[in-house]
Design a protein around this motif. Structure first.
Motif, PDB file in Angstrom:
ATOM      1  N   GLU A   1      -0.410  14.989  42.937  1.00  0.00           N
ATOM      2  CA  GLU A   1      -1.676  14.755  43.017  1.00  0.00           C
ATOM      3  C   GLU A   1      -2.384  15.586  41.898  1.00  0.00           C
ATOM      4  O   GLU A   1      -3.597  15.016  41.335  1.00  0.00           O
TER       5      GLU A   1
ATOM      6  N   SER B   1      -4.589  14.095  38.421  1.00  0.00           N
ATOM      7  CA  SER B   1      -6.027  14.276  38.423  1.00  0.00           C
ATOM      8  C   SER B   1      -6.457  14.767  36.727  1.00  0.00           C
ATOM      9  O   SER B   1      -7.458  14.489  36.483  1.00  0.00           O
TER      10      SER B   1
ATOM     11  N   GLU C   1      -7.069  22.170  37.194  1.00  0.00           N
ATOM     12  CA  GLU C   1      -7.337  21.608  38.598  1.00  0.00           C
ATOM     13  C   GLU C   1      -7.588  22.683  39.281  1.00  0.00           C
ATOM     14  O   GLU C   1      -8.325  22.815  40.074  1.00  0.00           O
TER      15      GLU C   1
END
Length: 354
Positions: free
Chosen positions: A83, A87, A307
């Motif tokens: 995930e 992103s 991130e």
């Protein structure tokens, strides 16, 4: 990459059945950490398995660590890590930002080396984990006629878990070559004047674009277990020196800048202060409502910067009352950074090329 196609010919005075030998040249092999091929579960699991099985990264006894890794960590972590990669993924090119930036850096350094050394050098890149592998790129360079290879880990600071393991993999690749080329590795460039200047200029550009000056610059480095420092790893000291030299170049006071460490993993104590906790403390206890964050240990923006810093660490700061958070990108393929790496390469090529 630069002049990757070998020009082969039979050596003078050799018998007619002698195999052709490529024209000799010098290889410059850039190396970065690595990236999964995609952000799906199995791509992430393969990548994380290779990364977390490296004894330079996790040095626990395999009989103790591998069951935990295979049965617990690798059943869950590929989902959360996937995930995080999703992103920031470069969907247009089907690759992570680290891969895109490393390719761009390599292309520009190749152009610089061509201008300086012509066809006598070949420039390429590899990854410690994932693709393209160090082994495959060493093989390609030898096939192309590289009788000398300069190995360039793209880490300004030395740590066993970064430069050390990258060098290990390079030496393993050399062990499989029937005709080994001469080899060199570079020294860390954490205090190189051009590197400090490039960092300072990136800070100055970022600050010039802000309406209000940040209260403090947080210099966030990737962390490591404190135990590694006590065992003699120089990484912590080199990071502290980079911050000090950056502060001196900027002409700032001690209160304008601070050093922290991010990406903590596992139960044991890591180098402190932890970035995610320190930014919250700065907002809550020191009333630093406007901060900027820079990550000098990374040569290219990646999941730990795009991130972790720009999402998780930013969120920690804002939840503690912070009002303005500015992330200053890595040097990436900026001209000043290409100048730094090219200078380091040339310093290490002395005696090999004219």
């Amino acid at each position: 990459m630069l002049d990757a196609q070998p020009i082969s010919e039979r050596p003078e005075h050799a018998p007619a059945d002698h195999p052709a030998i490529p024209k000799q040249k010098t290889g410059i092999l850039l190396a970065n950490l690595g990236t999964p091929d995609n952000y799906d579960y199995w791509s992430m699991r393969r990548y994380l398995n290779e990364f977390l099985s490296d004894r330079r990264v996790i040095d626990y006894a395999p009989w103790k660590w591998q069951p935990l890794l295979q049965l617990v960590i690798l059943t869950k972590r590929p989902f959360s890590s996937g995930e995080a990669y999703k992103s920031i993924w470069n969907e247009d090119k089907g690759e992570s930002p680290l891969m895109t930036i490393t390719k761009d850096q390599t292309g520009k350094i190749a152009e610089e080396m061509r201008a300086r050394h012509g066809d006598d050098v070949m420039v390429d890149y590899c990854m410690r984990y994932g693709n393209p592998s160090t082994k495959s790129k060493v093989r390609a360079m030898v096939d192309a006629g590289c009788r000398r290879i300069l190995f360039v880990p793209l880490y300004p600071h030395y740590a066993g878990a970064t430069s050390g393991t990258a060098n290990d993999q390079f030496f393993r690749a050399l062990m499989e070559e029937p005709w080994q080329p001469a080899a060199r590795t570079i020294e860390p460039y954490f205090e190189h004047p051009l590197y400090i200047e490039a960092l300072a200029e990136s800070v100055e550009r970022a600050y010039a674009q802000l309406e209000t000056r940040p209260d403090i610059l947080v210099v966030s480095y990737h962390g490591m277990p404190k135990r590694y420092l006590m065992q003699g790893d120089p990484y912590h000291c080199q990071c502290q020196k980079t911050t000090r030299l950056l502060k001196e170049r900027l002409g700032w006071q001690d209160t304008d800048i601070t050093t922290t460490f991010q990406s903590v993993f596992g139960p044991e104590e890591w180098l402190r202060p932890y970035t995610v906790e320190e930014v919250a403390r700065l907002a809550k206890e020191d009333n630093k409502k406007r901060i900027a964050v820079i990550a000098p240990a990374f040569s290219a923006d990646c999941v730990e910067t795009l991130e972790e810093i720009n999402e998780e660490i930013k969120e920690s700061f804002e939840e503690a009352g912070g009002e303005s958070f500015t992330y200053i990108p890595c040097l990436n393929d900026e001209p000043a950074h290409i100048k730094v790496i090219s200078a380091v390469i040339d310093e290490n090529l002395k005696g090999w090329v004219g």
